[in-house]
Design a protein around this motif. Structure first.
Motif, mmCIF file in Angstrom:
data_model
loop_
_atom_site.group_PDB
_atom_site.id
_atom_site.type_symbol
_atom_site.label_atom_id
_atom_site.label_comp_id
_atom_site.label_asym_id
_atom_site.label_seq_id
_atom_site.Cartn_x
_atom_site.Cartn_y
_atom_site.Cartn_z
ATOM 1 N N VAL A 152 0.869 -1.176 0.000
ATOM 2 C CA VAL A 152 0.000 0.000 0.000
ATOM 3 C C VAL A 152 0.907 1.227 0.000
ATOM 4 C CG1 VAL A 152 -1.811 1.251 1.242
ATOM 5 C CG2 VAL A 152 -1.799 -1.250 1.265
ATOM 6 N N LEU A 160 -4.843 -6.714 4.343
ATOM 7 C CA LEU A 160 -5.348 -5.394 3.938
ATOM 8 C C LEU A 160 -6.839 -5.216 4.252
ATOM 9 C CD1 LEU A 160 -2.825 -6.098 2.059
ATOM 10 C CD2 LEU A 160 -3.783 -4.407 0.499
ATOM 11 N N GLU A 164 -7.526 0.170 2.723
ATOM 12 C CA GLU A 164 -6.172 0.038 2.174
ATOM 13 C C GLU A 164 -6.215 -0.416 0.714
ATOM 14 O OE1 GLU A 164 -3.422 -0.883 6.075
ATOM 15 O OE2 GLU A 164 -4.630 -2.532 5.297
ATOM 16 N N GLU A 165 -7.126 -1.375 0.431
ATOM 17 C CA GLU A 165 -7.252 -1.850 -0.962
ATOM 18 C C GLU A 165 -7.630 -0.724 -1.908
ATOM 19 O OE1 GLU A 165 -9.794 -5.122 -1.866
ATOM 20 O OE2 GLU A 165 -8.485 -6.583 -0.941
ATOM 21 N N CYS A 170 -2.012 0.394 -4.882
ATOM 22 C CA CYS A 170 -2.124 -0.743 -3.964
ATOM 23 C C CYS A 170 -2.000 -2.055 -4.744
ATOM 24 C CB CYS A 170 -3.469 -0.696 -3.239
ATOM 25 S SG CYS A 170 -3.813 -2.175 -2.285
ATOM 26 N N ASP A 172 -2.440 -6.233 -4.121
ATOM 27 C CA ASP A 172 -3.054 -7.171 -3.180
ATOM 28 C C ASP A 172 -2.687 -8.595 -3.615
ATOM 29 O OD1 ASP A 172 -4.855 -8.073 -1.248
ATOM 30 O OD2 ASP A 172 -6.496 -8.162 -2.691
#
Ligand code: ADP
Length: 227
Positions: A152, A160, A164-165, A170, A172
């Motif tokens: 992030v 996350l 945050e996503e 970002c 993931d």
């Protein structure tokens, strides 16, 4: 420090319980932060129609669902492309752990329902489903533990949240792991990272899975071991 006060390598608070649906062969509840999932397992049971049967092994069928009330805007109950993709991802994550060859001509059905979604629902579904499979008494090589790690902005972080996503940029990386076998059964990547960062993210994800594994085992022991 992250917006919810966690360190970069810290999981959200976890609750796990086995045996939550009495009519299922196996069931479990898994909550991580504000993401909560219930899983129910039925089978192995004879597969109908018969032409779908496999004479060599059981057919594992996984159904990922989000309840209409799991997200702020009402979620349509009909499965879209995302649900179909995640059902396949969950099946791939779980299949390596099950001795499916021991149950030819049968089906094992795994239903996961997301009750609350704040990112990480596929991983929470895998954690709940693997506990529910064990609760159903299905022979397994290991439990499967799962969590996402990622990047992030410029920070490598574990587990996350949706906030945050949604931060830009970002990346993931959901990871499912069988700790005893040291097998990664699922890894997906959404975003961009360097090879070196990806190695660091995977290491952090596995570290998270090992912590989750202990919580899953504790929940199973709570139901089955009388002290
Ligand atoms: P995962 O839940 O495994 O991280 P996604 O990356 O597809 O899978 O979804 C991230 C998050 O986005 C979900 O956990 C949920 O919080 C949110 N989300 C997904 N689908 C919807 C939807 N239809 N409406 C609102 N939020 C959603």
């Amino acid at each position: 420090m992250r917006s919810d006060g966690r360190k970069n390598d810290e999981l959200r608070k976890i609750e796990a319980k086995v045996g939550v649906i009495s009519s299922a062969d196996g069931s479990a509840y898994f909550k991580i932060g504000n993401t909560a999932v219930v899983a129910a397992v039925y089978g192995p049971r004879e597969l109908h129609p018969k032409h779908l049967q496999d004479p060599e092994k059981s057919v594992l069928r996984c159904y990922y669902n989000m309840t209409t009330f799991s997200v702020p805007e009402r979620k349509s109950p009909s499965p879209g492309r995302r649900e179909i993709e995640l059902s396949t991802a969950i099946k791939r994550a779980l299949e390596p752990t099950i001795f499916i060859e021991e149950f030819p001509r049968t089906a094992i059905d795994v239903y996961t329902y997301v009750l609350e979604a704040d990112a990480g629902t596929r991983c929470a579904s895998i954690c709940a489903a693997s506990m529910a499979l064990a609760d159903a008494g299905i022979p397994m090589r290991d439990l499967v533990s799962a969590v996402a790690a990622g990047k992030v902005k410029d920070q490598i972080v574990l587990d996350l949240t949706k906030e945050e996503e949604d931060t830009e940029p970002c990346t993931d990386v959901p990871i499912a792991y069988m700790p005893n076998k040291k097998w990664i059964t699922l890894i997906q990547l959404d975003g961009e990272v360097t090879a070196e960062e990806l190695r660091e993210i995977i290491k952090l994800g596995i570290k998270g899975c090992l912590q989750i594994y202990e919580i899953q085992k504790k929940a199973l022991k709570k139901k089955y071991v009388r002290i």
